[in-house]
Design an enzyme around this catalytic site. Sequence first.
Site, PDB file in Angstrom:
ATOM      1  N   VAL A  84      -4.551  47.446  70.854  1.00  0.00           N
ATOM      2  CA  VAL A  84      -5.490  46.374  70.963  1.00  0.00           C
ATOM      3  C   VAL A  84      -6.620  46.541  72.203  1.00  0.00           C
ATOM      4  O   VAL A  84      -7.556  46.357  71.748  1.00  0.00           O
ATOM      5  CB  VAL A  84      -4.747  45.099  71.557  1.00  0.00           C
ATOM      6  CG1 VAL A  84      -5.410  43.974  71.622  1.00  0.00           C
ATOM      7  CG2 VAL A  84      -3.429  44.749  70.641  1.00  0.00           C
ATOM      8  N   GLY A 125      -4.757  49.499  79.702  1.00  0.00           N
ATOM      9  CA  GLY A 125      -3.815  49.572  78.583  1.00  0.00           C
ATOM     10  C   GLY A 125      -4.957  49.772  77.346  1.00  0.00           C
ATOM     11  O   GLY A 125      -5.616  48.551  77.036  1.00  0.00           O
ATOM     12  N   LYS A 172      12.524  35.275  65.863  1.00  0.00           N
ATOM     13  CA  LYS A 172      12.404  36.702  66.237  1.00  0.00           C
ATOM     14  C   LYS A 172      13.724  37.414  66.039  1.00  0.00           C
ATOM     15  O   LYS A 172      14.846  36.584  65.945  1.00  0.00           O
ATOM     16  CB  LYS A 172      12.087  36.693  67.865  1.00  0.00           C
ATOM     17  CG  LYS A 172      11.498  37.930  68.153  1.00  0.00           C
ATOM     18  CD  LYS A 172       9.934  37.777  68.249  1.00  0.00           C
ATOM     19  CE  LYS A 172       9.318  39.346  68.860  1.00  0.00           C
ATOM     20  NZ  LYS A 172       7.842  39.084  68.720  1.00  0.00           N
ATOM     21  N   GLY A 179      -4.222  50.878  74.240  1.00  0.00           N
ATOM     22  CA  GLY A 179      -3.782  51.372  73.155  1.00  0.00           C
ATOM     23  C   GLY A 179      -4.241  50.608  71.982  1.00  0.00           C
ATOM     24  O   GLY A 179      -5.465  50.480  71.779  1.00  0.00           O
TER      25      GLY A 179
HETATM   26  P1  NAD Z   1       0.113  50.007  72.619  1.00  0.00           P
HETATM   27  O1  NAD Z   1       1.601  50.299  73.077  1.00  0.00           O
HETATM   28  O2  NAD Z   1      -0.559  50.617  71.575  1.00  0.00           O
HETATM   29  O3  NAD Z   1      -0.744  50.216  74.044  1.00  0.00           O
HETATM   30  C1  NAD Z   1      -0.233  49.939  75.259  1.00  0.00           C
HETATM   31  C2  NAD Z   1      -1.175  50.971  76.364  1.00  0.00           C
HETATM   32  O4  NAD Z   1      -0.731  50.563  77.344  1.00  0.00           O
HETATM   33  C3  NAD Z   1      -0.696  52.280  75.877  1.00  0.00           C
HETATM   34  O5  NAD Z   1      -1.863  53.134  75.615  1.00  0.00           O
HETATM   35  C4  NAD Z   1      -0.049  52.885  77.097  1.00  0.00           C
HETATM   36  O6  NAD Z   1      -0.033  54.255  77.483  1.00  0.00           O
HETATM   37  C5  NAD Z   1      -0.691  52.103  78.243  1.00  0.00           C
HETATM   38  N1  NAD Z   1       0.121  51.664  79.282  1.00  0.00           N
HETATM   39  C6  NAD Z   1       1.687  51.813  79.420  1.00  0.00           C
HETATM   40  N2  NAD Z   1       2.017  51.481  80.870  1.00  0.00           N
HETATM   41  C7  NAD Z   1       0.864  51.550  81.659  1.00  0.00           C
HETATM   42  C8  NAD Z   1       0.678  51.354  82.887  1.00  0.00           C
HETATM   43  N3  NAD Z   1       1.459  51.077  83.540  1.00  0.00           N
HETATM   44  N4  NAD Z   1      -0.735  51.122  83.280  1.00  0.00           N
HETATM   45  C9  NAD Z   1      -1.857  51.156  82.250  1.00  0.00           C
HETATM   46  N5  NAD Z   1      -1.478  51.467  81.013  1.00  0.00           N
HETATM   47  C10 NAD Z   1      -0.448  51.525  80.749  1.00  0.00           C
HETATM   48  O7  NAD Z   1       0.427  48.360  72.509  1.00  0.00           O
HETATM   49  P2  NAD Z   1      -0.806  47.342  71.830  1.00  0.00           P
HETATM   50  O8  NAD Z   1      -0.131  46.871  70.605  1.00  0.00           O
HETATM   51  O9  NAD Z   1      -2.075  47.640  72.034  1.00  0.00           O
HETATM   52  O10 NAD Z   1      -0.186  46.046  72.577  1.00  0.00           O
HETATM   53  C11 NAD Z   1      -0.584  46.100  73.867  1.00  0.00           C
HETATM   54  C12 NAD Z   1      -0.045  44.537  74.653  1.00  0.00           C
HETATM   55  O11 NAD Z   1      -0.399  43.383  73.668  1.00  0.00           O
HETATM   56  C13 NAD Z   1       1.758  44.763  74.611  1.00  0.00           C
HETATM   57  O12 NAD Z   1       2.032  43.941  75.631  1.00  0.00           O
HETATM   58  C14 NAD Z   1       1.791  43.738  73.198  1.00  0.00           C
HETATM   59  O13 NAD Z   1       3.178  43.161  73.187  1.00  0.00           O
HETATM   60  C15 NAD Z   1       0.649  42.833  73.234  1.00  0.00           C
HETATM   61  N6  NAD Z   1       0.309  42.240  71.961  1.00  0.00           N
HETATM   62  C16 NAD Z   1      -0.062  43.071  70.995  1.00  0.00           C
HETATM   63  C17 NAD Z   1      -0.519  42.819  69.440  1.00  0.00           C
HETATM   64  C18 NAD Z   1      -0.921  43.499  68.443  1.00  0.00           C
HETATM   65  O14 NAD Z   1      -1.300  43.189  67.661  1.00  0.00           O
HETATM   66  N7  NAD Z   1      -0.665  44.744  68.616  1.00  0.00           N
HETATM   67  C19 NAD Z   1      -0.250  41.369  69.342  1.00  0.00           C
HETATM   68  C20 NAD Z   1       0.140  40.219  70.452  1.00  0.00           C
HETATM   69  C21 NAD Z   1       0.497  41.033  71.689  1.00  0.00           C
END
Ligand code: NAD
Length: 366
Positions: free
Chosen positions: A198, A194, A94, A196
């Site tokens: 995913v 959340g 990382k 977002g």
């Molecule tokens: P993202 O930033 O697109 O989505 C996160 C969402 O959570 C956002 O819509 C945000 O508004 C919301 N959020 C933030 N604080 C909040 C709260 N207190 N209560 C409710 N909602 C809240 O991120 P993502 O890419 O969808 O990833 C989500 C999680 O999965 C992260 O922890 C990330 O590290 C993990 N992850 C993502 C991937 C990937 O492929 N994107 C892979 C492995 C792990």
Amino acid sequence: MNATIATATEIQKMDPVFGQISFDDHEQIVFCNDKDTGLKAIIGIHNSVMGPALGGTRMFNYSNEWEALNDVLRLSRGMTFKSAITGLNIGGGKAVIIGDAKTQKTPELMRKFGEFVHSLSGRYITAEDVGMETADMDIVRDVTPYVTGISEERGGAGNPSPVTAFGVYMGMKAAAKQQFGSDVLTGKKVLVQGIGHVGAYLVDHLVAEGALVTITDINETALQNLSAKHGVAVVAPDKIYDVDMDIYAPCALGATVNDDTLSRLNCSVIAGAANNQLKDESTHGQILMQKGIIYAPDFALNAGGVINCFSEVEGLSLEWAKQKAEEIYTTIDRILLRSQQEGIPSYQVANQMAEERIQTKGSLNI
Ligand code: NAD
């Protein structure tokens, strides 16, 4: 203060790198500094027994260098375990760039970072993480081939989130089977925290199977849009403890399973995409088991992202990535079965299984 026992902070001061808790036998740590662009980065290569170290670059406004160092070591070690348990022949690494991604990230800085990555001759392969966009990886690609997550126009595998969400969905089904005796999610009450990248894709899968989904987010527009698309229920972020749910899917932040929330969450399965969901692995993993809540270990469940990057490194198809993400069902099934048979928390079983795979591969020396 007891004169003979050093505190963790004192140990860090005496042995600031090798003495870090997350150091955990890291193979190589590279400090990158460039006066002209202002780049200050740390690359951590935790373990390359399974292959070159793969893991994203995070740009974050760390309050101090210890925080940055600790973060890179913790995340890089996590990548080793994630890839190992997923059966990928790739190691763990990382990188972190110290600074504000919104105001301090420039093309020159990203290019210089790419040159540092290139200087490692492929021992470390980078990708996107917090504070990074596909466009940044495209800049890195200008100076090194050791990068994934580049745009599809430049031959990349594109957005990993759909593959991540599919893997989470499959693993959630395996967790449901363990708790409810069936992996069918029709009629199951699932809270997705959340929505977002995913979370929104996960909701698509859940709704398609007929699960009773409730969503929460701090982004009201996103909530309205997804609710309008699927007709799912919406709850305010601080009201989730009043929701009666079968499955809690944390897809926003880490550490949401903690002393405060454990007594309030109304669920019997926890399965979501967020990294580091347990605030304190050993304490909260143990409590979950005692309460009879099935926990699908996050790093095994959300491996779709690294699967997507690996497919790009190896030139494999999206079909391959999806198939590999489907196998997360079997991985979670095995972890939970062993957890039940051996009476140890699922996160601990997952760690052990990852370590066993690395040891086997290391002893075979292939
Ligand atoms: P993202 O930033 O697109 O989505 C996160 C969402 O959570 C956002 O819509 C945000 O508004 C919301 N959020 C933030 N604080 C909040 C709260 N207190 N209560 C409710 N909602 C809240 O991120 P993502 O890419 O969808 O990833 C989500 C999680 O999965 C992260 O922890 C990330 O590290 C993990 N992850 C993502 C991937 C990937 O492929 N994107 C892979 C492995 C792990």
